[in-house]
Design an enzyme around this catalytic site. Sequence first.
Site, PDB file in Angstrom:
ATOM      1  CG  ASP A  38     -21.040 -15.300  25.194  1.00  0.00           C
ATOM      2  OD1 ASP A  38     -20.254 -15.324  24.226  1.00  0.00           O
ATOM      3  OD2 ASP A  38     -21.706 -14.297  25.516  1.00  0.00           O
ATOM      4  CB  SER A  82       2.084  -5.316  -6.472  1.00  0.00           C
ATOM      5  OG  SER A  82       2.028  -4.294  -7.347  1.00  0.00           O
ATOM      6  CG  LEU A  83      -3.094  -6.413  -8.895  1.00  0.00           C
ATOM      7  CD1 LEU A  83      -4.480  -6.049  -8.400  1.00  0.00           C
ATOM      8  CD2 LEU A  83      -3.181  -7.529  -9.920  1.00  0.00           C
ATOM      9  CD  GLU A 113     -11.450 -11.194  -7.274  1.00  0.00           C
ATOM     10  OE1 GLU A 113     -10.609 -10.670  -6.520  1.00  0.00           O
ATOM     11  OE2 GLU A 113     -11.420 -12.392  -7.603  1.00  0.00           O
ATOM     12  CE  LYS A 115      -5.473  -2.449  -6.267  1.00  0.00           C
ATOM     13  NZ  LYS A 115      -5.105  -1.590  -5.144  1.00  0.00           N
ATOM     14  CG  ASP A 117      -7.313   1.522   0.248  1.00  0.00           C
ATOM     15  OD1 ASP A 117      -6.187   0.999   0.138  1.00  0.00           O
ATOM     16  OD2 ASP A 117      -7.497   2.750   0.309  1.00  0.00           O
ATOM     17  NE  ARG A 136       3.058  -7.329  -2.847  1.00  0.00           N
ATOM     18  CZ  ARG A 136       3.899  -6.400  -3.257  1.00  0.00           C
ATOM     19  NH1 ARG A 136       4.148  -5.378  -2.485  1.00  0.00           N
ATOM     20  NH2 ARG A 136       4.473  -6.471  -4.422  1.00  0.00           N
ATOM     21  CD  GLU A 174      -5.762  -5.593   0.503  1.00  0.00           C
ATOM     22  OE1 GLU A 174      -5.219  -6.593  -0.018  1.00  0.00           O
ATOM     23  OE2 GLU A 174      -5.271  -4.457   0.451  1.00  0.00           O
ATOM     24  CE1 TYR A 226      -5.629 -10.761  -2.856  1.00  0.00           C
ATOM     25  CE2 TYR A 226      -7.072  -9.305  -1.614  1.00  0.00           C
ATOM     26  CZ  TYR A 226      -5.814  -9.682  -1.998  1.00  0.00           C
ATOM     27  OH  TYR A 226      -4.739  -9.002  -1.536  1.00  0.00           O
ATOM     28  CE  LYS A 290      -7.829 -11.095  -8.505  1.00  0.00           C
ATOM     29  NZ  LYS A 290      -8.056 -11.671  -7.193  1.00  0.00           N
ATOM     30  CE  LYS A 314      -4.744   2.918  -7.460  1.00  0.00           C
ATOM     31  NZ  LYS A 314      -4.189   2.353  -6.266  1.00  0.00           N
ATOM     32  CB  CYS A 408      16.210  27.031  11.050  1.00  0.00           C
ATOM     33  SG  CYS A 408      15.493  25.532  11.712  1.00  0.00           S
ATOM     34  CB  CYS A 411      17.924  25.678  15.557  1.00  0.00           C
ATOM     35  SG  CYS A 411      18.495  25.763  13.850  1.00  0.00           S
ATOM     36  CB  CYS A 426      18.097  24.607   8.879  1.00  0.00           C
ATOM     37  SG  CYS A 426      18.924  24.539  10.481  1.00  0.00           S
ATOM     38  CB  CYS A 431      18.718  22.071  13.479  1.00  0.00           C
ATOM     39  SG  CYS A 431      16.955  22.369  13.270  1.00  0.00           S
TER      40      CYS A 431
END
Length: 668
Positions: A38, A82-83, A113, A115, A117, A136, A174, A226, A290, A314, A408, A411, A426, A431
Amino acid sequence: MTAQSIQNQIEALRTQILYHERKYYIESQPEISDGEFDRLIRELVHLETAHPEFITLDSPTRRVGGEATLGRRAQHRGPMLSLDNTYNFEELGDFDRRVQKALPDQPIEYVAELKIDGLGVSLLYEDGRLVRGATRGDGEYGEDVTANLRTIRTIPLRLTPVQPMPTVVEVRGEVFIPRDQLDEINRQRVEKDEPPFANARNAAAGSVRLLDASVTASRPLDIFVYTLSYVESIEITQHTQALTLLAELGFKLNPETQLCSSIEGVAEYCQRWTSQRESTHYEIDGIVAKVNNIQQQQELGATAKSPRWAVSYKFPAHQATTQIREIGVQVGRTGVLTPLAVLDPIQLAGATITHATLHNEQDLIRKDIRIGDSVVVERSGDVIPKIVSVLAEKRNGTEKIFRLPDECPACQTSVQRSADEAAVRCVNSACPAQLKRRIGHFASRNAMNIDGLGPAVIEQLVESGKIRDIGNLYTLEKADLSELDRMGDKSAANLIKEIEGSKAAPVEKVLFGLGILHVGENMAELLMDSFQSIDNLASASAADVESIHGIGPRVAESIVDFFREPSNQDFLSRLRTAGLQWSMNTNEAQDTAQTFFAGKTVVLTGALSQMTRSEASERIKSLGGKITSSVSQKTDFLIAGDSPGSKFDRANQLGVSILTEEEFLERL
Ligand code: IVH
């Protein structure tokens, strides 16, 4: 002290601070106490305050407070792909077989590796300094989120020098929010009556894509890098070698990465991590495999969407059992009524689940879902939880059958049922529930992209009668907005600016934003390519519309109906008068350029590729703008070409809006 020695002192302090930031945040091996750290920061702040001429954007004191960059487009060095996903070991084996077939008789090593999220981002460094961070986007162009990413302490503002030091480095990684922090943020959001984030990814994306970077700074964001996507002057032959270089340059890497000599090793890694997927302090949704050898990667190449040398595995979707408390009704943008199950809240894959959507009444009947039923819900990735099955054996006779109402709920207009009974609609175009959805769609990212016009604001604007149709949006004044709950003066001013700015959105975005039934993004582009303007489309017959290749009778009818409806004609003419882009022809474009540059003070810097600087000056002057040579508080825009230099830094410091050449050309 001479100016030079002060500058040297400032530089030395920065180097020291950035070194300790790396030790503390990236390597978790601090060498000095927090107090000492600091003290260094305070000393630097003190010197920079006394000598603002030496402030640079890569100073550790500038993590917060740089100019907002959101809304600018950023072109990636190479496509940000993307994968492809695999969901079991057989599919993973298929991937390996495809790789082997393309590279016969070659040994293949894989890097496995986790993945993560979160939100994929790219970071660009020039001469060792972070110059741009981007999302991206569509893979080719992302959104410039530099100011926001700079606030993340684990993103180095300067790279640690290596030999030889590459001049340009682009990396991808990520950005994520640790699990426990997400729970805490959501707890606070609920307290403030804000909607909680549905998952870690939304939280990361929402936090990075904030207009105000100081709010991003308050979010506990972190990053794992990555990929080394671009580097000059260093030959990289293995992905593992790239990872080592990334670590040397000062990036934070995920520690669980593992080199595997075959796909079996990858499968073992998948198996191990499937069973311990909850053990990390950050959310993971699978594994990425990979090919390690870069030469092999290049030989394998990529499809338009994803590389052939990498694949994701996944994890199976999380499932849980809970009970349906109630079934509510949602009214969509086009008036379609859908049932929405209100659940006993349960934790599922790191998020609290309170609702599940049910497609339509038919779906509900088919699965025989009743109020009070125990059900199995499933959540995979960012998909909204769905009800997989009913545990009929748990019924006790008190469960109630649910059917959509005849009126509805918003309304009270009588609903219309389609012949096959699948859609209940509706048909009242006024509405309020539909209106809220329509405005939400109009403002959404892929349409007019009006940031800050979210559900809570729309709700209040419609309920208070300030907005009766989309046309009213452009006559809103700051005072209308500041009256709303939880809307400060600054947010009101920002929102007005956003609404104003949306007038520059191209005509196909306007058309898509209108929310005409069956007119999605691609359809809107196709229509504008053919008709050139909304007016031309509005006066076209169903046969004219249908004559376009790719458009069928249902779409044509829906378009013609939309433009024939008197209430639509009324709000459309107000949108047109407000100055929205109404056609693709250049005269219209000239009009917007005129309003954009008229009376504005503009500075040009760097080399432009499409015209000379003096040509650009002439164009701006002919549109009523004024050109000056230096950046000051009075500058409205800086147009930055290649290698922009000190004017760029100055504009950043003063918060002057910066346009890239491409954005400038767009405005012209
Ligand atoms: S590699 C071309 N590695 O997953 C290579 N991606 O579904 C693509 N992600 O867009 C990226 N962890 O945002 C890679 N270890 C990892 C990753 C990872 C998370 C994200 C990334 C990508 C998405 C693909």
